[in-house]
Design a protein around this motif. Structure first.
Motif, PDB file in Angstrom:
ATOM      1  N   TYR A  20       0.842  -1.193   0.000  1.00 39.25           N
ATOM      2  CA  TYR A  20       0.000   0.000   0.000  1.00 39.25           C
ATOM      3  C   TYR A  20       0.880   1.248   0.000  1.00 39.25           C
ATOM      4  O   TYR A  20       2.006   1.237   0.534  1.00 39.25           O
ATOM      5  CB  TYR A  20      -0.936   0.012   1.202  1.00 39.25           C
ATOM      6  N   THR A  21       0.341   2.292  -0.568  1.00 38.12           N
ATOM      7  CA  THR A  21       1.056   3.560  -0.676  1.00 38.12           C
ATOM      8  C   THR A  21       0.299   4.638   0.096  1.00 38.12           C
ATOM      9  O   THR A  21      -0.931   4.687   0.071  1.00 38.12           O
ATOM     10  CB  THR A  21       1.182   3.990  -2.149  1.00 38.12           C
ATOM     11  N   VAL A  73      -1.172   8.264   1.040  1.00 32.13           N
ATOM     12  CA  VAL A  73      -1.641   9.515   0.441  1.00 32.13           C
ATOM     13  C   VAL A  73      -1.891  10.488   1.587  1.00 32.13           C
ATOM     14  O   VAL A  73      -2.744  10.250   2.443  1.00 32.13           O
ATOM     15  CB  VAL A  73      -2.940   9.299  -0.373  1.00 32.13           C
ATOM     16  N   ILE A 119      -3.499   3.512   0.141  1.00 32.36           N
ATOM     17  CA  ILE A 119      -4.158   2.953  -1.040  1.00 32.36           C
ATOM     18  C   ILE A 119      -3.304   1.818  -1.586  1.00 32.36           C
ATOM     19  O   ILE A 119      -2.095   1.761  -1.360  1.00 32.36           O
ATOM     20  CB  ILE A 119      -4.369   4.026  -2.116  1.00 32.36           C
ATOM     21  N   SER A 131      -0.998  -0.164  -3.718  1.00 29.91           N
ATOM     22  CA  SER A 131       0.062   0.309  -4.605  1.00 29.91           C
ATOM     23  C   SER A 131      -0.327   0.121  -6.054  1.00 29.91           C
ATOM     24  O   SER A 131      -0.907  -0.915  -6.437  1.00 29.91           O
ATOM     25  CB  SER A 131       1.376  -0.428  -4.307  1.00 29.91           C
ATOM     26  N   TYR A 176       3.066   5.329  -7.577  1.00 30.02           N
ATOM     27  CA  TYR A 176       2.252   6.486  -7.182  1.00 30.02           C
ATOM     28  C   TYR A 176       3.146   7.696  -6.890  1.00 30.02           C
ATOM     29  O   TYR A 176       4.148   7.600  -6.196  1.00 30.02           O
ATOM     30  CB  TYR A 176       1.424   6.124  -5.951  1.00 30.02           C
ATOM     31  N   GLN A 177       2.785   8.839  -7.467  1.00 29.61           N
ATOM     32  CA  GLN A 177       3.439  10.139  -7.325  1.00 29.61           C
ATOM     33  C   GLN A 177       4.782  10.233  -8.059  1.00 29.61           C
ATOM     34  O   GLN A 177       5.488  11.251  -7.922  1.00 29.61           O
ATOM     35  CB  GLN A 177       3.623  10.528  -5.847  1.00 29.61           C
ATOM     36  N   ASN A 223      -1.011   8.939 -10.690  1.00 26.25           N
ATOM     37  CA  ASN A 223      -1.974   9.135  -9.603  1.00 26.25           C
ATOM     38  C   ASN A 223      -2.409   7.800  -8.997  1.00 26.25           C
ATOM     39  O   ASN A 223      -1.964   6.725  -9.413  1.00 26.25           O
ATOM     40  CB  ASN A 223      -3.168   9.973 -10.077  1.00 26.25           C
ATOM     41  N   GLU A 224      -3.300   7.892  -7.992  1.00 26.31           N
ATOM     42  CA  GLU A 224      -3.687   6.683  -7.256  1.00 26.31           C
ATOM     43  C   GLU A 224      -4.525   5.722  -8.080  1.00 26.31           C
ATOM     44  O   GLU A 224      -4.746   4.572  -7.670  1.00 26.31           O
ATOM     45  CB  GLU A 224      -4.469   7.083  -5.986  1.00 26.31           C
ATOM     46  N   ASN A 225      -4.959   6.150  -9.243  1.00 28.09           N
ATOM     47  CA  ASN A 225      -5.738   5.283 -10.131  1.00 28.09           C
ATOM     48  C   ASN A 225      -4.871   4.617 -11.196  1.00 28.09           C
ATOM     49  O   ASN A 225      -5.388   3.961 -12.106  1.00 28.09           O
ATOM     50  CB  ASN A 225      -6.855   6.080 -10.798  1.00 28.09           C
TER      51      ASN A 225
END
Length: 304
Positions: free
Chosen positions: A217-218, A220, A241, A243, A267-268, A290-292
């Motif tokens: 998980y990452t 946010v 969220i 990963s 992510y990022q 992004n997170e998507n």
């Protein structure tokens, strides 16, 4: 007869009998306006036999007001001391000016009064409820540069600056602090993450809480939140969220990617574009995963 005596800049003429026209042999005398001083061998001219005037041999020059006044522990600045000039007074460091800070050279000399420089002090500090207000050394005065340190009683937290400095203006650089009981609720838990520091009570003012996400998980948001004076944590707790990997960014016509290529983008992660010589960029030169699992915003284009 003679008429129309020559004009004198910054001066006037007069005739003892005030008769006109002025007879041959008569004289007119010149006088400078207030604030001006006559310079020259003669202040008068004479009506000659051919009805002309003798030479005018006087000038009216601005008067000098001299020294505007010395002040102890201070000084003044000015480029001139003649009529219309202005000087400005200043105090040495640690002193403050009392009185008007300038003087003007007028027809009657320097106007106003010479100011003075007093040893700079700040007012005594007001008492704060549930805390200790410092006193000046030897119970005398708070002088410029001195530091006043506040403190609160055991169960109270100090809100604001604990140290105040007496400035050259005779004012404290900050407002006095307040003492307040601050205690936040236990920090909230987050899904797919945990608290790694600051999880034990009491949760007092400015106590920090640090989060970490579970594997895969990452995070946010900010990993650290802090108990603030309103008994709430600032900022809000982060989210964890799943990963994500972003697809390789697309290439752009007449341009290229500056950042070093990677096999995967998390992510990022960011991509930076640039255009070939002779082309200008339309759009944002930086895009971010992004997170998507998508790069946003859209890749730019390069226009001739």
């Amino acid at each position: 007869n003679c008429i129309n005596p020559p004009k004198l800049e910054n001066g006037v003429w007069f005739h003892r009998t005030a008769q006109t026209p002025i007879q041959v042999g008569d004289r007119v005398v010149y006088k400078c306006n207030p604030g001006y001083v006559g310079k020259g061998p003669s202040r008068s001219i004479q009506c000659k036999d051919d009805s002309t005037w003798s030479s005018l041999l006087i000038l009216c020059e601005p008067r000098s007001c001299g020294n505007p006044g010395e002040i102890l522990n201070g000084y003044y600045k000015g480029t001139s001391s003649t009529l219309g000039s202005k000087v400005i007074f200043y105090c040495e460091k640690g002193y403050r000016l009392v009185g008007r800070n300038y003087r003007m050279c007028t027809a009657n000399g320097w106007d106003g009064q010479i100011p003075r420089c007093e040893s700079g002090t700040c007012d005594d500090l007001p008492p704060i409820p549930n805390g200790e207000t410092p006193k000046p050394p030897n119970n005398e005065h708070w002088e410029i540069g001195m530091v006043a340190t506040f403190s609160c009683r055991d169960q109270y937290s100090l809100i604001g600056a604990s140290d105040l400095v007496c400035t050259e203006t005779g004012k404290w650089d900050k407002d006095p602090p307040t003492c307040k009981v601050v205690e936040c609720q236990p920090p909230p838990k987050i899904r797919n993450g945990r608290i790694v520091t600051g999880w034990r009570p009491p949760f007092k003012y400015q106590k920090g809480v640090t989060y970490a996400c579970s594997e895969g998980y990452t995070m946010v948001g900010s990993k650290t939140i802090e108990c603030r004076e309103n008994n709430e944590y600032i900022p809000s707790p982060p989210r964890c969220i799943k990963s994500v990997d972003c697809q390789q960014p697309r290439t752009i016509a007449n341009g290229y990617i500056i950042s070093a290529p990677r096999s995967t983008y998390k992510y990022q992660d960011r991509i930076t574009y640039s255009c070939n010589r002779g082309y200008v960029m339309v759009g944002n030169n930086i895009i971010e995963c992004n997170e998507n699992g998508r790069f946003v915003p859209e890749s730019p284009t390069c226009k001739l």
